[in-house]
Design an enzyme around this catalytic site. Structure first.
Site, PDB file in Angstrom:
ATOM      1  N   CYS A 133     -10.865  31.565   4.800  1.00 36.71           N
ATOM      2  CA  CYS A 133     -11.931  30.556   4.753  1.00 36.71           C
ATOM      3  C   CYS A 133     -12.546  30.493   3.348  1.00 36.71           C
ATOM      4  O   CYS A 133     -11.894  30.070   2.423  1.00 36.71           O
ATOM      5  CB  CYS A 133     -12.955  30.837   5.837  1.00 36.71           C
ATOM      6  SG  CYS A 133     -14.028  29.431   6.156  1.00 36.71           S
TER       7      CYS A 133
ATOM      8  N   HIS B  58      -9.742  31.785  10.928  1.00 37.48           N
ATOM      9  CA  HIS B  58     -10.282  33.149  10.874  1.00 37.48           C
ATOM     10  C   HIS B  58      -9.535  34.109  11.793  1.00 37.48           C
ATOM     11  O   HIS B  58      -9.916  34.260  12.956  1.00 37.48           O
ATOM     12  CB  HIS B  58     -11.748  33.131  11.306  1.00 37.48           C
ATOM     13  CG  HIS B  58     -12.674  32.543  10.306  1.00 37.48           C
ATOM     14  ND1 HIS B  58     -13.271  33.289   9.318  1.00 37.48           N
ATOM     15  CD2 HIS B  58     -13.121  31.278  10.143  1.00 37.48           C
ATOM     16  CE1 HIS B  58     -14.051  32.500   8.581  1.00 37.48           C
ATOM     17  NE2 HIS B  58     -13.975  31.269   9.058  1.00 37.48           N
TER      18      HIS B  58
ATOM     19  N   GLU C  60      -9.701  37.281  11.811  1.00 37.17           N
ATOM     20  CA  GLU C  60     -10.560  38.411  12.177  1.00 37.17           C
ATOM     21  C   GLU C  60     -11.456  38.088  13.374  1.00 37.17           C
ATOM     22  O   GLU C  60     -12.010  38.975  13.999  1.00 37.17           O
ATOM     23  CB  GLU C  60     -11.395  38.857  10.970  1.00 37.17           C
ATOM     24  CG  GLU C  60     -12.644  38.044  10.662  1.00 37.17           C
ATOM     25  CD  GLU C  60     -12.363  36.685   9.990  1.00 37.17           C
ATOM     26  OE1 GLU C  60     -11.169  36.325   9.854  1.00 37.17           O
ATOM     27  OE2 GLU C  60     -13.332  36.000   9.623  1.00 37.17           O
TER      28      GLU C  60
END
Lengths: 82, 233
Positions: free
Chosen positions: B86, B203, B205
């Protein structure tokens, strides 16, 4: 010396903000508006600069190194004494 | 092995990245302050999402001059693995470690939702445990994720196979209607020509545990670990 730097999206790069503003202006009845491009203005105050030539070199360097992203943006500027 | 998660002023996904690799994958991880210049002992650098330097001027633009970025550049040039997620992707573009630039989303809105991406390459350190054409369910959360590059750069990216992820339908169909932000060629992630630097807008994560709605992101971090250590986690 003062520099006013104008940063705009390059021609050919789609400007979603400009398109939205144009739509809004058209809705307001400004039928004459053909196109809108949105950019930004950066005012830089310079100190200890000898002359316009030196100011030009500095400003162009700043634009190339940081203020404008050459992939998507063009820049122009004006210089003002004092 | 050890991950280094860089913390810039304004990063807000640093803890999520740290959690994903340390808690979920059980790997070593440490934070790297943006004023640090020493990356000794680290195997992979993560540039996390967020709003570094408040997104002032352009997203990622001011970070380039922070001390840690000199070290990250050197790390990457020596073949070290760097993944920018990002805002981390935006930083890699602004720093010139990846080609192209990010523009405002086509709809001018901040988009925060689960989307799907198709894996275009599996011979990178970041995707070696994935299958070609595999679809990942993964969240995006950004205002400036509209990937742009001039025609020549785009052609080079495609010719070199540097497009790693593309936005797609849940079944893997790449079409404009599945493109959330206006990115050219539905590009969601690219790597450099050497393949050791990856930038991606989604994302991973944020989707490493079933509780969060998807575990697909874990496969990217697992690939990194597998690539570096030869061990599956």
């Amino acid at each position: 010396m003062k520099a006013r730097i104008i940063i705009t999206l390059k021609r050919g790069v789609l400007d979603p903000q400009g398109k939205a503003v144009k739509g809004a202006l058209t809705n307001l009845g400004f039928d004459q508006v053909k196109d809108v491009r949105v950019g930004k203005v950066v005012d830089v105050e310079l100190d200890g600069v000898e002359d316009r030539a030196q100011a030009q070199i500095l400003v162009e360097d700043m634009c190339k190194k940081l203020l404008a992203n050459p992939v998507i943006e063009d820049f122009s500027y004006t210089l003002e004494e004092g | 092995m050890k991950f280094g998660v860089v913390v810039f002023p304004g990063s807000n996904c640093d803890h999520d990245c740290h959690w994903a690799v340390s808690h979920v994958l059980g790997q070593g991880a440490e934070y790297v302050w943006y004023q640090d210049r020493d990356l000794t002992g680290l195997d992979c650098i993560i540039l996390p999402g967020g709003f570094s330097y408040g997104d002032y001027l352009r997203a990622g633009a001011l970070v380039r001059f922070s001390p840690v970025m000199g070290a990250v550049r050197e790390f990457a040039e020596n073949g070290g693995l760097v993944i920018g997620i990002c805002n981390g992707f935006q930083i890699l573009l602004e720093a010139g470690l990846l080609p192209g630039a990010m523009m405002r989303n086509k709809n001018l809105r901040f988009i925060c939702e689960y989307i799907h991406i198709r894996v275009e390459r599996t011979d990178t350190p970041f995707t070696c445990l994935l299958k070609e054409g595999e679809v990942l369910k993964i969240p995006i959360a950004h205002m400036d994720g509209n990937y742009f590059a001039d025609e020549t750069t785009l052609a080079t990216l495609e010719a070199n196979g540097q497009v790693v992820f593309r936005y797609c339908s849940p079944r893997g169909e790449v079409a404009e209607e599945y493109n959330p932000n206006g990115s050219l060629e539905n590009i969601a992630g690219i790597c450099n020509s050497e393949g050791n630097v990856l930038g991606m807008m989604p994302h991973p994560e944020r989707c490493c545990e079933a509780l969060l709605g998807s575990e697909d992101g874990k496969k990217i971090f697992q690939s990194i670990v597998y690539h570096l250590s030869g061990v599956g986690v």
